[in-house]
Enzyme design. Structure first.
Site, PDB file in Angstrom:
ATOM      1  N   SER A  42      72.695  33.089  42.071  1.00 33.39           N
ATOM      2  CA  SER A  42      71.239  33.169  42.218  1.00 33.39           C
ATOM      3  C   SER A  42      70.731  34.614  42.275  1.00 33.39           C
ATOM      4  CB  SER A  42      70.793  32.431  43.491  1.00 33.39           C
ATOM      5  OG  SER A  42      71.396  33.019  44.646  1.00 33.39           O
ATOM      6  N   SER A 111      78.836  31.220  43.969  1.00 29.52           N
ATOM      7  CA  SER A 111      77.855  31.504  45.023  1.00 29.52           C
ATOM      8  C   SER A 111      76.889  30.332  45.189  1.00 29.52           C
ATOM      9  CB  SER A 111      77.138  32.820  44.693  1.00 29.52           C
ATOM     10  OG  SER A 111      76.415  33.310  45.785  1.00 29.52           O
TER      11      SER A 111
END
Length: 291
Positions: A42, A111
């Site tokens: 992100s 992530s």
């Protein structure tokens, strides 16, 4: 399979496009064999290609590798007034699998992408064969100052250089050229508007919202490879150790002299590790839960 639109751009980040859960979705699809879906992180200016460009050519020699831009990121459509949350991202991912007629896949999540992979496996265990979680969110804990800075990014070349310093252990990777490319990606029309909606301050609540319960992690039936950089400043390596202790069919590999970019900082070793894990002979079905 829904209609696929072929690439019409010289930009390598743009490849094929398909309607998934009502969202026009940009994705890359190459190789043959059991499908492996890669989900990006992100960071500002991120796309599937930016995250996985060094890994996809290596993985496609042995399997089918698919990497999509999740809704709100890259070159996938950003619907107006879209409510960004875990359930919405999982719905988009499952809609993408349905659009490509993929009944079961391996997931490789980086992530944020790791947190979405975990949520998808918990909500739809029958659709997932194996999991690879790299620098993964999805477990309860404090947000790092690094991730707080990443999610609070505002566009400038100086701020992008600072972001890259947070991501990488080796400063050799943080070049002016890379900073310029990622900065320009972060100011594409509509990107900052959607990005700023996802993780507004206070940001601990959004890290918490991506977290699975300990019970769900303990009940996860899938073979899981956890990969982490020892010097990761975005997601704590302690979180990886704890995740490995909860997921009963998990194994953990920690790379030294490595930040949050294992797939870039140690691309060859990462691709070999993941390729061997996904190629291991085993039942394609998750193990049954303990009574």
């Amino acid at each position: 399979m829904a209609n696929v639109i072929s690439k019409v751009s010289d930009n390598p980040e743009i490849s094929q496009s398909i309607m998934a859960a009502g969202i026009q979705t940009n994705y890359h699809d190459d190789g043959e064999g059991f499908p492996v879906v890669f989900i990006h992180g992100s960071g500002p200016g991120v796309s599937a290609w930016a995250n996985w460009r060094l890994i996809l050519p290596k993985i496609t020699t042995q399997t089918r590798a698919i990497a999509l831009d999740m809704v709100g990121f890259g070159f996938t459509e950003r619907p107006e007034n879209f409510q960004y949350n875990v359930d919405a991202w999982v719905e988009h991912l499952l809609g993408f699998l349905d659009a490509l007629d993929l009944d079961k896949v391996d997931l490789v999540g980086n992530s944020f992408g790791g947190a979405i992979s975990l949520a998808a496996a918990i909500q739809h265990p029958e659709r997932i064969r194996r999991l690879v979680l790299m620098g993964s969110g999805g477990i309860k804990g404090p947000i790092t100052p690094g991730l707080d800075d990443v999610w609070g990014y505002t566009p400038s070349l100086e701020n992008m250089r600072s972001m890259l310093d947070i991501f990488a252990f080796s400063r050799e990777l943080v070049t002016d050229e890379l900073a310029q490319i990622r900065y320009e990606a972060s100011i594409r029309p509509g990107f900052q508007e959607s990005y700023s909606q996802m993780f507004p301050a206070p940001r601990q609540r959004w890290f918490d919202s991506l977290a699975c319960t300990d019970e769900d992690l303990c009940n996860l039936p899938h073979q899981t490879l956890i990969v982490h950089g020892r010097e990761d400043r975005v997601v704590r390596v302690e979180d990886a150790y704890r995740m490995e202790s909860l997921i009963r069919r998990a194994q953990l590999h920690v790379f030294g002299e490595c930040g949050h970019w294992t797939q870039i900082e140690h691309a060859d070793r990462f691709a070999l590790l993941v390729g061997n894990f996904l190629a291991e002979a085993d039942s394609s079905e998750p193990a049954p839960l303990y009574p």
